[in-house]
Motif scaffolding. Structure first.
Motif, short mmCIF file in Angstrom:
data_model
loop_
_atom_site.label_atom_id
_atom_site.label_comp_id
_atom_site.label_asym_id
_atom_site.label_seq_id
_atom_site.Cartn_x
_atom_site.Cartn_y
_atom_site.Cartn_z
N VAL A 37 0.91 -1.00 0.02
CA VAL A 37 -0.01 0.14 0.07
C VAL A 37 0.70 1.17 -0.06
O VAL A 37 0.47 2.18 -0.75
CB VAL A 37 -1.18 -0.14 1.36
CG1 VAL A 37 -1.47 1.33 1.34
CG2 VAL A 37 -2.02 -1.25 1.16
N VAL A 41 0.94 4.42 -2.75
CA VAL A 41 0.63 5.87 -2.34
C VAL A 41 1.86 6.58 -2.72
O VAL A 41 1.66 7.71 -3.31
CB VAL A 41 0.29 5.87 -0.61
CG1 VAL A 41 0.54 7.41 -0.30
CG2 VAL A 41 -0.86 5.30 -0.24
N VAL A 184 -3.57 -0.38 -5.68
CA VAL A 184 -3.16 -1.12 -4.60
C VAL A 184 -2.88 -2.76 -5.25
O VAL A 184 -2.66 -3.47 -4.48
CB VAL A 184 -3.71 -1.05 -3.11
CG1 VAL A 184 -3.48 0.44 -2.65
CG2 VAL A 184 -5.25 -1.32 -3.34
N ALA A 200 -5.14 2.55 1.87
CA ALA A 200 -4.57 3.53 0.89
C ALA A 200 -5.15 5.07 1.16
O ALA A 200 -4.49 6.25 1.21
CB ALA A 200 -4.46 3.15 -0.41
#
Length: 300
Positions: A37, A41, A184, A200
């Motif tokens: 994750v 990001v 993700v 996320a």
């Protein structure tokens, strides 16, 4: 079939035997997927940066930020918005969340409400949206009608629009000035976007609200100098913050804090400069809320 083509709806090859795993095997599988994750990001930080820049400009001029979503996405918006007043002493109207189905939907699902695009627009219209505001539509799939309707309405009004989704080329991205597509990958439990997708989104919302508030002068060093000291824990945090910045005793911090109606910023400025509460408050106001500039303003 349209839904099944989305990354968030596909099956994860690493969890195909989830029902046969031991508890520890399942935990490791979930943990391994969760590790991905933060990387996802990181890949969208440039667009998060653009979003923060626009939100900061809007809020600095008296505009508002609206999070709009349904289900888990809506709940995440509510959580982030509700934390702004106690953490940063923002007025409740500055950062708001609008959730499909209303406040009751936070606790239990209101079936079908997320499929009403017109309602997304209507719920935003009630807020008397203006071109000074920013609207973020949140949806893991990127195709939920409710936040899409909200963004369509926001664009008509001239408000800046941001989309937050977890699929490439999301439908909602077409209706946003800035799109954040944090991919993700498939969930451990197929289609359960309360897992990686929600994690996320929670990370990104935390980043957006926190960095925006930093830009607004509500953080000094890495301390919450605009904390709303409304209960015992927050009152103690306020005193400790003053002690950390100014190196005064607990008793002195408590004494000055009482003079400032429990506001940390003027207490810090008063101790650092010897100014009165009135002088400190005036310096903070003239410095746009920034503690460092307020101190320099008085000492120059």
């Amino acid at each position: 079939m349209e839904l099944s083509n989305l990354t968030t709806e596909q099956r994860n090859k690493n969890s195909m035997s989830l029902d046969q795993m031991s508890i520890m095997e399942a935990l490791h599988t979930i943990n391994d997927e969760d590790k991905k994750v933060a990387q996802a990001v990181e890949a969208v930080l440039p667009n998060v940066n653009t979003s923060v820049e626009r939100i900061f400009k809007a809020l600095a001029k008296g505009g508002r930020l609206f999070y709009v979503g349904a289900g888990t996405s809506g709940r995440l918006g509510v959580i982030d918005a509700s934390e702004c007043p106690p953490t940063f002493m923002t007025p409740p109207e500055m950062v708001q969340a609008i959730m499909a189905g209303g406040n009751d939907a936070f606790f239990s699902a209101v079936e079908g409400c997320e499929d009403d695009e017109n309602q997304g627009a209507k719920d935003l219209e009630v807020k008397q949206l203006s071109s000074n505001d920013v609207v973020m539509g949140i949806t893991a799939s990127g195709r939920t009608p409710y936040p899409i309707g909200a963004l369509k309405y926001a664009r008509k009004i001239g408000a800046y629009t941001i989309s937050l989704s977890c699929n490439d080329n999301s439908e909602i991205s077409r209706h946003a000035d800035c799109e954040i597509e944090v991919v993700v990958g498939p969930e451990v439990l197929t289609g359960s976007t309360r897992m990686k997708a929600a994690t996320a989104h929670k990370m990104i919302l935390n980043m957006i609200s926190t960095t925006t508030m930093i830009q607004l002068g509500k953080v000094h060093e890495n301390l919450m100098v605009d904390v709303h000291a409304s209960n015992y824990k927050l009152m103690e945090r306020a005193k400790l913050t003053i002690m950390e910045i100014t190196q005064v005793s607990y008793a002195e911090a408590e004494k000055v804090l009482k003079k400032t109606n429990h506001e940390v910023k003027p207490a810090v400025v008063m101790i650092k400069t010897g100014a009165s509460f009135k002088e400190a408050a005036e310096a903070i106001n003239k410095s746009g809320g920034y503690v460092r500039q307020a101190i320099n303003y008085i000492l120059k």
